[in-house]
Design a protein around this motif. Sequence first.
Motif, short mmCIF file in Angstrom:
data_model
loop_
_atom_site.label_atom_id
_atom_site.label_comp_id
_atom_site.label_asym_id
_atom_site.label_seq_id
_atom_site.Cartn_x
_atom_site.Cartn_y
_atom_site.Cartn_z
N LEU A 1 1.01 -1.17 0.01
CA LEU A 1 -0.05 -0.21 0.00
C LEU A 1 1.02 1.19 0.03
N ILE A 2 2.07 1.32 0.68
CA ILE A 2 2.80 2.65 0.86
C ILE A 2 3.36 2.67 -0.53
N GLN A 3 4.00 1.63 -0.89
CA GLN A 3 4.57 1.78 -2.48
C GLN A 3 3.74 2.12 -3.43
N THR A 4 2.51 1.53 -3.53
CA THR A 4 1.51 1.91 -4.60
C THR A 4 1.22 3.40 -4.45
N CYS A 5 0.87 3.73 -3.12
CA CYS A 5 0.29 5.17 -2.73
C CYS A 5 1.33 6.08 -3.37
N HIS A 6 2.69 6.03 -2.71
CA HIS A 6 3.69 7.14 -2.81
C HIS A 6 3.94 7.16 -4.34
N ARG A 7 3.90 5.99 -5.18
CA ARG A 7 4.11 6.09 -6.47
C ARG A 7 3.14 7.20 -7.30
N ARG A 8 2.12 7.02 -6.80
CA ARG A 8 0.87 7.73 -7.39
C ARG A 8 0.70 9.31 -6.68
N GLY A 9 1.44 9.56 -5.90
CA GLY A 9 1.15 11.01 -5.21
C GLY A 9 0.34 10.93 -3.93
N ASP B 1 7.51 11.21 -0.54
CA ASP B 1 8.83 10.76 -1.25
C ASP B 1 9.34 9.61 -1.03
N LYS B 2 9.00 8.85 0.06
CA LYS B 2 9.57 7.45 0.38
C LYS B 2 8.92 6.31 -0.52
N LEU B 3 9.42 6.30 -1.69
CA LEU B 3 8.93 5.33 -2.70
C LEU B 3 8.99 4.01 -2.51
N LEU B 4 9.93 3.27 -1.76
CA LEU B 4 9.89 1.80 -1.70
C LEU B 4 10.10 1.33 -3.03
N ALA B 5 10.74 1.93 -4.03
CA ALA B 5 10.90 1.59 -5.45
C ALA B 5 11.49 0.21 -5.56
N ASP B 6 12.46 -0.17 -4.66
CA ASP B 6 13.04 -1.46 -4.79
C ASP B 6 12.22 -2.69 -4.07
N LEU B 7 11.16 -2.46 -3.57
CA LEU B 7 10.41 -3.53 -2.86
C LEU B 7 9.55 -4.36 -3.95
N ASP B 8 9.72 -5.46 -3.71
CA ASP B 8 9.00 -6.47 -4.78
C ASP B 8 8.06 -7.19 -3.63
N ILE B 9 6.71 -7.03 -3.77
CA ILE B 9 5.76 -7.57 -2.99
C ILE B 9 4.93 -8.48 -3.92
N THR B 10 5.18 -9.82 -3.60
CA THR B 10 4.41 -10.89 -4.46
C THR B 10 2.97 -11.20 -4.15
N ALA B 11 2.09 -11.75 -5.07
CA ALA B 11 0.96 -12.38 -4.58
C ALA B 11 1.08 -13.31 -3.40
#
Length: 525
Positions: A314-322, A390-400
């Motif tokens: 959720l954090i990764q998704t939200c922050h990528r989208r502002g 601005d904390k994007l967690l861009a390198d995080l890979d959460i799988t199904a």
Amino acid sequence: MPLDIAANIQVTGPVEGRAAEVLTPEALAFVADLHRRFDARRRELLAARQARQARFDAGELPDFLPQTADIRAADWTVAPVPADLLDRRVEITGPVDRKMIINALNCGAKVFMADFEDATAPTWANVVEGQINLKDRWSGDLTHVDAKSGKSYAMGPTPAVLKIRPRGWHLMERHLEVDGQAVAGALFDFGLYAFHNAKATLAQGSGPYFYLPKLESHLEARLWNEVFVRAQEALGLPVGTIKATVLIETIPAAFEMDEILFELKDHIVGLNCGRWDYIFSFIKRLGRRPEFLTPDRSAMVMGKAFLGAYSLKLIQTCHRRGAFAMGGMAAQIPVKGDDAANQAAFAKVKADKEREAGAGHDGTWVAHPDLVPVAMEVFDRLMPAANQRDKLLADLDITAAQMLELHEGVRTEAGVRENIRVGVRYTQAWLEGRGAVPLYNLMEDAATAEICRTQLWQWVRLAAALDDGRVLTSELFISLFTQEMADLRRDFASPRLETAAELFTRMVLSDNLEEFLTLPAYELI
């Protein structure tokens, strides 16, 4: 006698006292317009939930949708966030009764979510009085004198930003009928508040802000967006005036977070981790299957397994989208005269909020004013800026697979007994007209009772083994239930306790798992 407001619009509940101030012909015509435009689609989407459930029961697992992969891959952001929602580090929630609204607005939290959903038992009096109270907030007339103590309450000079949570798509408001049909509670709650207050909120530097509960798909988010667009058109407001935060509290929705943000991108400001309802949804949607047999409720903590994975996603998704990524509820409440218990409870809250702030959440929820400074200290220390989008967690890979990983733990007799006590007592309080209920030093709402009854249903249905080697058969459940009820009758005897006990046992022992406890319970209030 039903009150005929206009052609084919009837109020079947009493219109007494100040109720006529909010149940005006114009306001009810506004709600009726929303009903006529959108109710058929609402019912189609509820049917789609059941169709998806059948696929889960047949072996399908929740997963990211292949048909919306392009939305997830594309670069886009939500519309700008209003100034008064840029710092949401601590939010408090509560029901819509007058005294609690005033106390919540004054408690020092950044945002107050006034709740027509899980923290309110939707009696006609509760929902109408809640609308009156919220209208008074914007007209400057929100005061209260306690009938017992004589103490006066009034809104202070710097109140929290106000957000409203209407009921979910599944709940009805049977006291308003349009063309012979009851209207959806969601459209009733949203419609009355928006009609009476949208322009007043804007005139005072805020806006018509909402929390949206129980969504299970991006198509349900699309319907809310269509409701918002129509409401703004009818009220003469620009597109994007209404702003909403969506609670991600169902497991299907967790796999459609990008899509939900996209559908509402003109109107959405964030997502929230609705942790208790998320556990309920996990059991409800997957709990018929032995591989998803859950441990004791107390073992399913937020930082681990499927709960931890979805929080980070959720954090990764939200922050990528502002958008804002809001953390979950701290339900602890102070114990009068027990400093040791309070210190232990506050330490748990502090640790939970440190986990949230450290992970990247932009704010959090508390249920009691005394927890506001505890949570505020943590976020002030770990999040010095207004937010951390601005904390994007861009390198995080959460799988199904990670988002379906079950917590480790055992099932115990103590866990069975706790589910019985909490489930029955909450149901009793709900039938008595209270939706936010202090139980065993926690402020509980309907989500906790839902976990209690669905978990017991799952354990009985799947013949779950307890840690002492016994199997939770229906006979053992009835034996433990009978013992717990003896204590509850001694301490909390009332006719509603017996009604709650009958409803709770019937739902636990039923062959079918009812979608929501509040659906049959609504017929009893």
